[in-house]
Motif scaffolding. Structure first.
Motif, PDB file in Angstrom:
ATOM      1  N   GLY A 252      33.165 -23.311  36.712  1.00 11.65           N
ATOM      2  CA  GLY A 252      34.236 -22.716  37.499  1.00 11.65           C
ATOM      3  C   GLY A 252      35.554 -23.439  37.368  1.00 11.65           C
ATOM      4  N   GLU A 253      35.557 -24.664  36.844  1.00  9.74           N
ATOM      5  CA  GLU A 253      36.801 -25.390  36.639  1.00  9.74           C
ATOM      6  C   GLU A 253      37.545 -24.839  35.423  1.00  9.74           C
ATOM      7  OE1 GLU A 253      35.824 -29.482  36.298  1.00  9.74           O
ATOM      8  OE2 GLU A 253      34.692 -29.541  38.182  1.00  9.74           O
TER       9      GLU A 253
ATOM     10  N   SER B 246      27.008 -24.064  37.364  1.00  9.79           N
ATOM     11  CA  SER B 246      27.959 -22.990  37.637  1.00  9.79           C
ATOM     12  C   SER B 246      29.242 -23.530  38.256  1.00  9.79           C
ATOM     13  CB  SER B 246      27.317 -21.959  38.570  1.00  9.79           C
ATOM     14  OG  SER B 246      26.888 -22.589  39.771  1.00  9.79           O
ATOM     15  N   SER B 247      29.131 -24.566  39.074  1.00 10.05           N
ATOM     16  CA  SER B 247      30.342 -25.135  39.674  1.00 10.05           C
ATOM     17  C   SER B 247      31.213 -25.797  38.618  1.00 10.05           C
ATOM     18  CB  SER B 247      29.951 -26.149  40.745  1.00 10.05           C
ATOM     19  OG  SER B 247      29.195 -27.212  40.179  1.00 10.05           O
TER      20      SER B 247
END
Length: 665
Positions: free
Chosen positions: A322-323, A318-319
């Motif tokens: 997020g980019e 998920s991180s």
């Protein structure tokens, strides 16, 4: 230290590429020297005659013969050179991306080229594939379709799935070694060698041009033979030259985002797996139905997200999402995605170049209704059409209400194989659920039931009614559809009863069972039905290919008429598709697909089921909101073994009524 190593590595790769390019050019020089050799000999003979050294009738004859030979060789060499120069090199079908449509992407590529110290690519194009490369389009036939300037610079081709799946930093790291290849490509010797090799390759394909007459085709075949000889002579040098160029670009790119590139390469492999699964499982059924998903690149993100979730790779996922995605570098990602999706349909399926009534785009939200439901009902209608052609009547145990129409019971009754009378009774299951669980396990392999002594023992002792009805149905249709089922019934007559009555005879011969499987099918009715289905689908596919070929001929004639049009997409071996996704399916696979479609139609019409989309497996049947993953083995038990009990147990548990007519297309 790293900078020095990079320079030394780059110089080594570039020098290796230049040396191989000179070897390719030497092949061209030898061919030119061989072509002018007769003319040089003729000049020597004429010079000797003028100076008085070569006089006499014999020398005069030699001068005339050599002169004629020199003229013929020079004319042939001029023809070969003209064809090699004018032949149109192959160009990868791509979607051109103008700078106004992606200014941020062009800026990223130019900044990357500045950091690498190489010329920037002339243009950027997208391809529906998980790869990126530089493509030389300096030929005049390709200049008309270049989006920007840049004399002599190659075009950067980027795989469209990378833009949607990768982040901006990952895309820059992946493109670094590709963009670095523009440096060696700008060297005059390497550029000349590449033009020569591409010209030879294009000359080999000239004889297959459909617009040539008989005389011109004969001459083109001669030119093609000469081009093949020259290609064989410089093939190894050209391959080593390209390796040197790649090595030079890779060494130069190590100074730019090297750590990020290691992580990005993992995403390249993941993108390739998800893209292949999306095309073969999700897009291909839609293409076969005359629909093309308009957002394939956006769909690959959903497919890869689902793949990561199933493979337990979602930690930190998920991180990463997020980019900023690389598709944000485009001004209109939706329009670009639609164009690449249409090109993917043309390349991998052979669809028309433009949308139309029979070739319409479909959104992912409409996929279950527009593709999945229509596919099931079309396959079910085709199955009943074949049954009608074979003369299969409705089963004797049809619906009591007297309703008429295509039913699942008709299909199951026809595919049910009669059971031998000497089949052991003590191993039969005691309930429908146990029968379904025993035969319909997900891990069950095709044909595994052949070695199982309990195969086909689905009918319980308290319920003997279905067996006589199914046997009556088989007896009604057996003489004209499947004459082979008479053999199992005749076995007890040919074999004396007292000798074959004991139980140990049955498990004693697995090898004999394998031999019998090779001699005759386990379910002859399924074999006959599969053959009829294959023939019908072959006729439909031939008609589709005829329409595609006619459309291609019309487009070619329009293009020759002078109207500006997009370049025709054609392969070296014939019309589209250039890259078929799947090999031809066997008749048994086709029959299993059609029976599954019939079961799904019955589930949708008579039970609380609905068509759905699985991002990794394509069309899916949703029962109570959950995917019915245990249907396939039960259908295979019916198709391959003629055993309807596992499927019948699944229908009873799901609430599907097979005797009810279903709605078809």
């Amino acid at each position: 230290m790293s900078g020095t190593g990079s320079v030394v590595g780059e110089e080594w790769g570039a020098r290796a590429a230049r040396s191989r390019a000179l070897a390719v050019l030497r092949v061209r020089g030898r061919a030119l020297g061989l072509a002018v050799l007769p003319a040089a000999v003729a000049v020597v003979l004429y010079a000797g005659g003028v100076t008085g050294h070569f006089t006499g009738a014999g020398w005069d004859t030699a001068r005339w013969v050599v002169t004629v030979l020199a003229g013929v060789v020079l004319l042939a060499a001029a023809a070969v050179a003209l064809v090699v120069t004018r032949a149109r090199p192959a160009a990868t079908p791509t979607v051109g991306l103008a700078e106004s449509a992606a200014p941020d992407l062009y800026r990223l590529v130019r900044d990357l080229a500045d950091r690498l110290g190489v010329p920037a690519p002339a243009a950027i194009a997208l391809t529906p594939d998980c790869d990126s490369w530089l493509e030389d389009r300096t030929h005049r036939a390709h200049r008309l379709h270049r989006t920007t300037g840049g004399d002599g610079a190659p075009v950067l081709v980027i795989g469209s799935p990378f833009l949607w799946w990768m982040r901006v930093g990952e895309l820059r790291a992946v493109l670094a070694p590709v963009v670095a290849g523009t440096g060696p490509a700008a060297h005059p010797d390497i550029a000349a060698a590449r033009r020569f090799v591409r010209g030879l390759d294009a000359a080999v394909a000239v004889p297959r041009d459909p617009g040539l007459g008989p005389l011109r085709r004969l001459g083109a075949q001669g030119v093609g033979q000469v081009a093949r000889v020259l290609l064989r002579a410089c093939r190894e040098h050209a391959a080593e030259m390209e390796r040197g160029v790649a090595a030079a670009g890779s060494e130069r790119a190590q100074a730019v985002d090297y750590g990020v590139r290691i992580v990005a390469q993992e995403q390249v492999g993941l993108a390739y797996a998800g893209w292949d699964r999306l095309l073969t499982r999700v897009a291909l059924p839609a293409w076969r139905m005359g629909r093309w998903p308009a957002k394939l690149d956006a769909g690959v993100v959903s497919a890869l997200t689902e793949l990561s979730r199933r493979d337990r790779l979602a930690e930190g996922f998920s991180s990463r999402l997020g980019e900023r995605p690389a598709c944000d570098l485009l001004e209109e990602p939706g329009a670009v995605d639609e164009a690449t999706s249409l090109l993917a349909a043309r390349l991998f399926h052979g669809g028309p170049a433009e949308p139309g009534p029979d070739w319409a785009p479909v959104e992912w939200s409409q996929y279950p209704e527009e593709v999945v439901d229509r596919k099931w009902r079309t396959d079910a209608a085709r199955l009943h059409q074949v049954l009608d052609g074979l003369g299969v009547a409705a089963p004797a145990d049809g619906p009591a209400s007297g309703a008429t129409g295509p039913t699942l019971t008709r299909v199951m009754a026809h595919l049910t194989a009669p059971r031998p009378e000497h089949e052991p009774q003590h191993e039969r299951a005691t309930g429908a659920e146990e029968r379904g669980a025993a035969v319909g396990e997900p891990g069950r392999e095709r044909g595994a039931a052949l070695d199982d002594p309990g195969r086909g023992t689905g009918r319980d002792e308290p319920e003997p009614e279905p067996e006589p009805q199914l046997l009556v149905t088989a007896a009604e249709h057996g003489p004209e559809l499947r004459p082979a089922p008479a053999a199992p019934a005749a076995e007890p007559e040919h074999a004396p009863g007292p000798e074959h009555a004991p139980d140990p005879v049955l498990p004693a011969g697995p090898e004999e069972e394998d031999e019998e499987d090779d001699d005759e099918p386990v379910n002859p009715a399924a074999e006959v039905l599969a053959g009829a289905l294959s023939a019908l689908l072959a006729r439909e596919e031939a008609a589709r290919e005829a329409r595609v070929t006619a459309a291609a001929e019309t487009a070619r004639a329009t293009d020759e008429g002078g109207r500006a049009a997009a370049p025709a997409v054609s392969g070296p071996d014939g019309p589209l598709p250039l890259f078929p996704l799947q090999p031809p399916r066997t008749g048994r696979d086709l029959l299993a697909d059609h029976v599954t479609a019939m079961v799904c139609c019955a589930a949708v019409d008579t039970a609380e089921a609905a068509p759905g989309l699985d991002w990794l497996d394509g069309p899916a049947l949703l029962v109570g909101g959950e995917r019915a993953a245990d249907l396939g083995p039960r259908v295979l038990a019916l198709v391959e073994d003629g055993d309807p009990e596992p499927l019948r147990a699944w229908l009873a548990r799901t609430g599907v009524r097979p005797e009810k007519p279903v709605r078809l297309v």
